[in-house]
Enzyme design. Sequence first.
Site, PDB file in Angstrom:
ATOM      1  N   ASP A   8       0.802  -1.217   0.000  1.00  0.00           N
ATOM      2  CA  ASP A   8       0.000   0.000   0.000  1.00  0.00           C
ATOM      3  C   ASP A   8       0.844   1.281   0.000  1.00  0.00           C
ATOM      4  O   ASP A   8       1.653   1.500   0.913  1.00  0.00           O
ATOM      5  CB  ASP A   8      -0.896   0.046   1.241  1.00  0.00           C
ATOM      6  CG  ASP A   8      -1.695  -1.225   1.449  1.00  0.00           C
ATOM      7  OD1 ASP A   8      -1.138  -2.314   1.259  1.00  0.00           O
ATOM      8  OD2 ASP A   8      -2.863  -1.123   1.847  1.00  0.00           O
ATOM      9  N   HIS A  68     -10.457   1.308   1.085  1.00  0.00           N
ATOM     10  CA  HIS A  68     -10.541   2.761   0.878  1.00  0.00           C
ATOM     11  C   HIS A  68     -10.785   3.120  -0.592  1.00  0.00           C
ATOM     12  O   HIS A  68     -10.574   4.268  -0.994  1.00  0.00           O
ATOM     13  CB  HIS A  68      -9.251   3.432   1.362  1.00  0.00           C
ATOM     14  CG  HIS A  68      -9.090   3.436   2.847  1.00  0.00           C
ATOM     15  ND1 HIS A  68      -9.877   4.210   3.677  1.00  0.00           N
ATOM     16  CD2 HIS A  68      -8.237   2.750   3.666  1.00  0.00           C
ATOM     17  CE1 HIS A  68      -9.524   4.016   4.944  1.00  0.00           C
ATOM     18  NE2 HIS A  68      -8.531   3.123   4.954  1.00  0.00           N
ATOM     19  N   HIS A 153      -6.618  -8.164  -0.029  1.00  0.00           N
ATOM     20  CA  HIS A 153      -6.631  -7.017   0.877  1.00  0.00           C
ATOM     21  C   HIS A 153      -7.475  -7.408   2.095  1.00  0.00           C
ATOM     22  O   HIS A 153      -8.711  -7.395   2.049  1.00  0.00           O
ATOM     23  CB  HIS A 153      -7.231  -5.801   0.170  1.00  0.00           C
ATOM     24  CG  HIS A 153      -6.915  -4.508   0.843  1.00  0.00           C
ATOM     25  ND1 HIS A 153      -5.703  -3.865   0.709  1.00  0.00           N
ATOM     26  CD2 HIS A 153      -7.653  -3.729   1.662  1.00  0.00           C
ATOM     27  CE1 HIS A 153      -5.711  -2.743   1.391  1.00  0.00           C
ATOM     28  NE2 HIS A 153      -6.879  -2.645   1.998  1.00  0.00           N
TER      29      HIS A 153
END
Length: 273
Positions: A8, A68, A153
């Site tokens: 990330d 996100h 994820h």
Amino acid sequence: MRLLFLGDIVGRAGRNAVIDRLPGLREQWNLDCVVINGENSAGGFGITEAICDEILSAGADAVTLGNHTWDQRETLVFIERQPRLLRPANYPPGTPGRGANLIDTRSGHRVLVVNVMGRIYMDALDDPFAAVDQALEDCPLGQVADAVIVDVHAEATSEKEAMGHYLDGRASLVVGTHTHVPTADHRVLPGGTAYMTDAGMCGDYDSVLGMQKEEPIRRFLQKTPGTRLEPAAGEGTLSGIAVETDDRTGLAIRVAAVRIGPNLEEARPRFWE
């Protein structure tokens, strides 16, 4: 093939680390495909079109996302016209964008990139295992795809490990993202799939998961409303995993951790250097 996956990107520090270092690494290591998780690249929350273009221009072949994904509202629009930006494949039907895509690399190979999100301690989504099964049924390794990279994820290490073993022999690399801390379990599984529970992050490790330390610490101590979390602004570190695959099968034959930058012990794929 030579594959590089980076964890990330967190804020400007992570973006700068990628922009400054990736072009040289791509040439030095003669990389065939680079995939980067970019879900925290816009101030720690989501991604913008300009930032996505910046990451791709720096040498990424594809950018994956996570919980996100929709923090920047513009993503709902531009993700439809950017085939190299992938959101989790197990979002409900009708969600904008795509969760898997066959990427044509600069070296002439075709790499299936799949992004899924876990369900333990995360938002309730569709089954990630079924989502990966569908992507691999449409584009199997060694038949349609020269390599398959799956970004899981997820919060729970057990869920990520289960996915790695479930896909062993069907993917070139299964790698976890989301927790921003690199794990030490990178290896080639018995069936030939490279695996790492978490790739870590590209960002400033003098932080709390890439964020300036003061506000996260205050929240643990006081449990009261405070200020918005802001990405740490020190020098960023690249963190991820390097994989070399067999040209015939697309399965992994060598794997190494990648950590380049301050605050963490350096790690490089010595077999490429």
